[in-house]
Design an enzyme around this catalytic site. Structure first.
Site, mmCIF file in Angstrom:
data_model
loop_
_atom_site.group_PDB
_atom_site.id
_atom_site.type_symbol
_atom_site.label_atom_id
_atom_site.label_comp_id
_atom_site.label_asym_id
_atom_site.label_seq_id
_atom_site.Cartn_x
_atom_site.Cartn_y
_atom_site.Cartn_z
ATOM 1 N N ASP A 21 0.838 -1.203 0.000
ATOM 2 C CA ASP A 21 0.000 0.000 0.000
ATOM 3 C C ASP A 21 0.874 1.254 0.000
ATOM 4 O OD1 ASP A 21 -2.295 1.466 -0.012
ATOM 5 O OD2 ASP A 21 -2.805 1.109 2.086
ATOM 6 N N ASN A 69 -10.473 -2.685 -6.411
ATOM 7 C CA ASN A 69 -9.666 -1.771 -7.235
ATOM 8 C C ASN A 69 -10.253 -1.536 -8.630
ATOM 9 O OD1 ASN A 69 -6.490 -2.958 -5.882
ATOM 10 N ND2 ASN A 69 -7.694 -1.201 -5.276
HETATM 11 C C1 FPP Z 1 -1.925 0.232 -3.361
HETATM 12 O O1 FPP Z 1 -1.447 1.573 -3.392
HETATM 13 C C2 FPP Z 1 -1.356 -0.504 -4.484
HETATM 14 C C3 FPP Z 1 -2.128 -1.046 -5.495
HETATM 15 C C4 FPP Z 1 -3.578 -0.904 -5.565
HETATM 16 C C5 FPP Z 1 -1.504 -1.759 -6.636
HETATM 17 C C6 FPP Z 1 -0.231 -2.484 -6.348
HETATM 18 C C7 FPP Z 1 0.520 -2.601 -7.614
HETATM 19 C C8 FPP Z 1 1.855 -2.613 -7.733
HETATM 20 C C9 FPP Z 1 2.750 -2.627 -6.585
HETATM 21 C C10 FPP Z 1 2.532 -2.577 -9.071
HETATM 22 C C11 FPP Z 1 2.124 -3.626 -10.059
HETATM 23 C C12 FPP Z 1 2.170 -5.009 -9.516
HETATM 24 C C13 FPP Z 1 2.995 -5.992 -9.934
HETATM 25 C C14 FPP Z 1 2.877 -7.337 -9.349
HETATM 26 C C15 FPP Z 1 4.032 -5.783 -10.946
HETATM 27 P P1 FPP Z 1 -2.506 2.745 -3.505
HETATM 28 O O2 FPP Z 1 -2.621 3.157 -4.922
HETATM 29 O O3 FPP Z 1 -3.799 2.359 -2.860
HETATM 30 O O4 FPP Z 1 -1.788 3.850 -2.656
HETATM 31 P P2 FPP Z 1 -2.494 5.019 -1.823
HETATM 32 O O5 FPP Z 1 -3.257 4.359 -0.696
HETATM 33 O O6 FPP Z 1 -1.336 5.817 -1.334
HETATM 34 O O7 FPP Z 1 -3.376 5.770 -2.769
#
Ligand code: FPP
Length: 249
Positions: A21, A69
């Site tokens: 996250d 998501n």
């Molecule tokens: C949460 O951060 C993260 C995600 C919803 C996506 C995770 C994806 C990756 C790490 C990259 C792609 C994956 C792979 C396996 C190559 P957020 O966007 O919710 O962060 P925030 O809470 O700060 O908005």
């Protein structure tokens, strides 16, 4: 480093699960578009997979995309799918070289066709690898997984004309996407949020929880080592008394 007690095989968690996250906040802090945070986050994925393999963790599960998501802006969803596809295509050889088997859990058939094909291909091509498994949770919802398992059990019973549907924990576990595999010993969640967010609810009944303020793109091998050190200090009792646990050590 290998002589450190928390890095000895017998003290390592066999299975580490991570809620990655904070990509969005990482980007916003730098006045960058959110997708830059995800791009940097996928660099962290590569580094943490490599570190886990080096350390000797047998199973690593990463929460890469939840069913919830899908409700994000379409441009972000599309970019995440492209990042995932790029990761699978560009890192396949590295997975093979490091003897890492790729698995996926979630409603995979709701991913775009091209991503599904790339994913299926990588899973197939790495199925002989046995030093570590890397499981990506994609379009994943734990409640959805539990419901899918219940519905599967009902369908199987109906197909066999079985009048009753009695199950034990072991047989139910085998109907989940995780297919009876070892449950996580340690869950890490980054970015200072203290939630499970519909992730592996059944499987995490006795998982140790570890939360860090680090945003996922800033999470490094050192941060993983801190989590492992903390895990080593936990006493896992599984409902028994301390004296009982000590007597079995
Ligand atoms: C949460 O951060 C993260 C995600 C919803 C996506 C995770 C994806 C990756 C790490 C990259 C792609 C994956 C792979 C396996 C190559 P957020 O966007 O919710 O962060 P925030 O809470 O700060 O908005």
């Amino acid at each position: 480093m290998d002589s450190l007690p928390y890095l000895q095989d017998s003290h390592l968690p066999r299975h580490v699960a991570i809620i990655m996250d904070g990509n969005g906040r990482w980007a916003q802090e730098k006045n960058l578009p959110r997708i830059e945070g995800h791009r940097q986050g996928s660099e962290t994925v590569e580094a943490i997979v490599e570190a886990s393999r080096e350390i000797g963790i047998a199973h690593l599960t990463l929460y890469a995309f939840s069913q919830e998501n899908w409700h994000r802006p379409q441009v972000e969803v599309r970019a995440l799918m492209q990042l995932l596809k790029h990761f699978l295509l560009s890192k396949k050889q590295k997975l093979l070289d490091n003897d890492i088997r790729l698995l996926a859990i979630g409603q995979i058939d709701s991913l775009p066709q091209d991503v599904q094909q790339t994913l299926t291909r990588t899973i197939k091509d790495t199925r002989h690898c046995s030093s570590m498994t890397l499981t990506l949770a994609l379009s994943y919802s734990s409640r959805g997984e539990i419901l899918d398992a219940v519905n599967l059990a009902i369908r199987q019973a109906m197909a066999k004309n079985e009048p009753s549907l009695l199950m034990d924990e072991k047989s139910f576990d085998q109907l989940l996407y995780t297919d009876g595999r070892v449950p996580p010993d340690l869950l890490i969640r980054t970015s200072g949020e203290y939630r499970i967010s519909n992730f592996l609810l059944w499987q995490m009944a006795y998982t140790e929880l570890y939360f860090t303020d680090k945003l996922w793109p800033d999470f490094k091998k050192e941060d993983l080592l801190l989590a492992l050190q903390e895990y080593y200090q936990r006493e896992r009792r599984f409902g028994r008394t301390r004296e009982q646990v000590l007597a079995t050590c």
